[in-house]
Design an enzyme around this catalytic site. Sequence first.
Site, PDB file in Angstrom:
ATOM      1  N   HIS A 231       0.945  -9.192   4.300  1.00 15.06           N
ATOM      2  CA  HIS A 231      -0.195  -8.276   4.337  1.00 15.06           C
ATOM      3  C   HIS A 231      -0.838  -8.255   2.946  1.00 15.06           C
ATOM      4  CE1 HIS A 231      -2.078  -4.626   6.485  1.00 15.06           C
ATOM      5  NE2 HIS A 231      -2.746  -4.780   5.355  1.00 15.06           N
TER       6      HIS A 231
ATOM      7  N   ASN B 279      -1.644 -10.686   8.206  1.00 16.47           N
ATOM      8  CA  ASN B 279      -2.638  -9.647   8.427  1.00 16.47           C
ATOM      9  C   ASN B 279      -4.023 -10.133   8.010  1.00 16.47           C
ATOM     10  OD1 ASN B 279      -3.246  -6.710   9.019  1.00 16.47           O
ATOM     11  ND2 ASN B 279      -4.140  -6.948   6.977  1.00 16.47           N
ATOM     12  N   GLU B 280      -4.941 -10.122   8.939  1.00 14.90           N
ATOM     13  CA  GLU B 280      -6.352 -10.388   8.675  1.00 14.90           C
ATOM     14  C   GLU B 280      -6.593 -11.608   7.788  1.00 14.90           C
ATOM     15  OE1 GLU B 280      -7.922  -6.675   7.191  1.00 14.90           O
ATOM     16  OE2 GLU B 280      -7.975  -5.843   9.213  1.00 14.90           O
TER      17      GLU B 280
ATOM     18  N   GLN C 281       0.799  -1.228   0.000  1.00 16.55           N
ATOM     19  CA  GLN C 281       0.000   0.000   0.000  1.00 16.55           C
ATOM     20  C   GLN C 281       0.832   1.278   0.000  1.00 16.55           C
ATOM     21  OE1 GLN C 281      -2.593  -1.817   3.288  1.00 16.55           O
ATOM     22  NE2 GLN C 281      -4.038  -0.469   2.268  1.00 16.55           N
TER      23      GLN C 281
END
Length: 426
Positions: free
Chosen positions: A114, A158-159, A20
Amino acid sequence: MTELIFPDGFLWGTATSAHQVEGGNSNSDWWEWERRPGSPCRDQSGAAIDHYNLYANDIALLADLGFNAYRFSVEWARIEPTEGAFDQAQLDHYVDVVEQCRKRNLVPMVTLYHFSLPVWVAAKGGWLSDETPKLFERYVRTVVEAFGDLVDWYCPINEPGVVSFGGYMGALGFPPGLHGVANWNAASKRLIDAHCRARAAIKAIRPSAKVGLANSMQEWDSNAGGKPIIEYARRQAEDIFLEAAGEDDFIGVQTYSRTRIDLPRPVGWLTRAALAIGPIERAVVETTVKRQTGNDPTFDNRSGIRRTQMGYEYRPEAVAATVRRVAEMLPGKPIVVTEHGVATSDDAERIEFITRGLASLHPLIGQGIPLLGYVHWSAFDNFEWVLGYAMQFGLIGVDRETQERKPRPSASFLGEIARTNRLRAD
Ligand code: BGC
């Protein structure tokens, strides 16, 4: 005016993720996903905010603002560009990121995956392949050995619930763009396996490191009709991962909003079983997807609700509901809020979001819940996956033409809370 004082040593951080913010992550499945014909992505990540080159200044800026922690991710696609070939220059790069954090007294909190996979891992089937958890474990071992005693905090994945729901259930428009409950469950299973393997590998190399799940969680709410769906969705998206995290050192809670699902009548367990691929998952998908686009979701059609740029309900206190739920499921387990934030063009809304979120969390500490820190998403405006660059999550805005960083008032506001370890609340 009251003052809410946080415990000594409380972690105050901000978060980013490699794809990101770094730019040029061209060896990853997301990079390809953004470019393929018919891509659901509104933008291509491109140079992002060039954090790959500007990290030292960015870290210094965060430290100057008052923070004492920085959560970022290491990019597997850079470290292992082809199977089994680890790139020492890239490992050195991330060692320097960690060293810059330490030099500036920021605790580095490292995420090892991620959302973006190396293209060669994706080509093997990504999280549907039995090999992926083992390959992930090998990559994790390489990174953790390179970091040695420089890093104490790790979130392996991540998640995981967002990865399996977003890319394998067919929601959110994530790669590899698969659909269906069978794929959803299969990917979740591999992600849990990968998490557990990574935890064991990290602890074997560095026993004192703290390893924790970074779990996407929402405050859930429904009428009687929606309750069975809520229970199903929460189990699939959150609980199965928490159940696998019993041996973790901490749980990372990542919360943005509340989801309400109202249905005219309850969908019973039997009905649901008979409709194995039917209205239930459609309800879950529609709710999430329509929340993303800002349209009134079929099952969340309350009017007059304050919403964020993402279309989510503006609900800062949802974070306290999710922390409470973790404390109920895993009593005594240390918790860190590893993400909480809001996409808005009005920075005053962000200040309000932070204030109300922290004010909702503070009493939980007094009630004995071991909350160790608060990490805000995000340090900078960045590439918000399918929704691209229009979403403004940053405490710091970025002019992407010049890559100039422009701290917003919310950055000084939260930085001051971090510096003083207290929130002044009315
Ligand atoms: C993810 C971030 C994302 C943020 C805001 C979280 O689900 O970890 O990558 O940008 O939410 O949507």
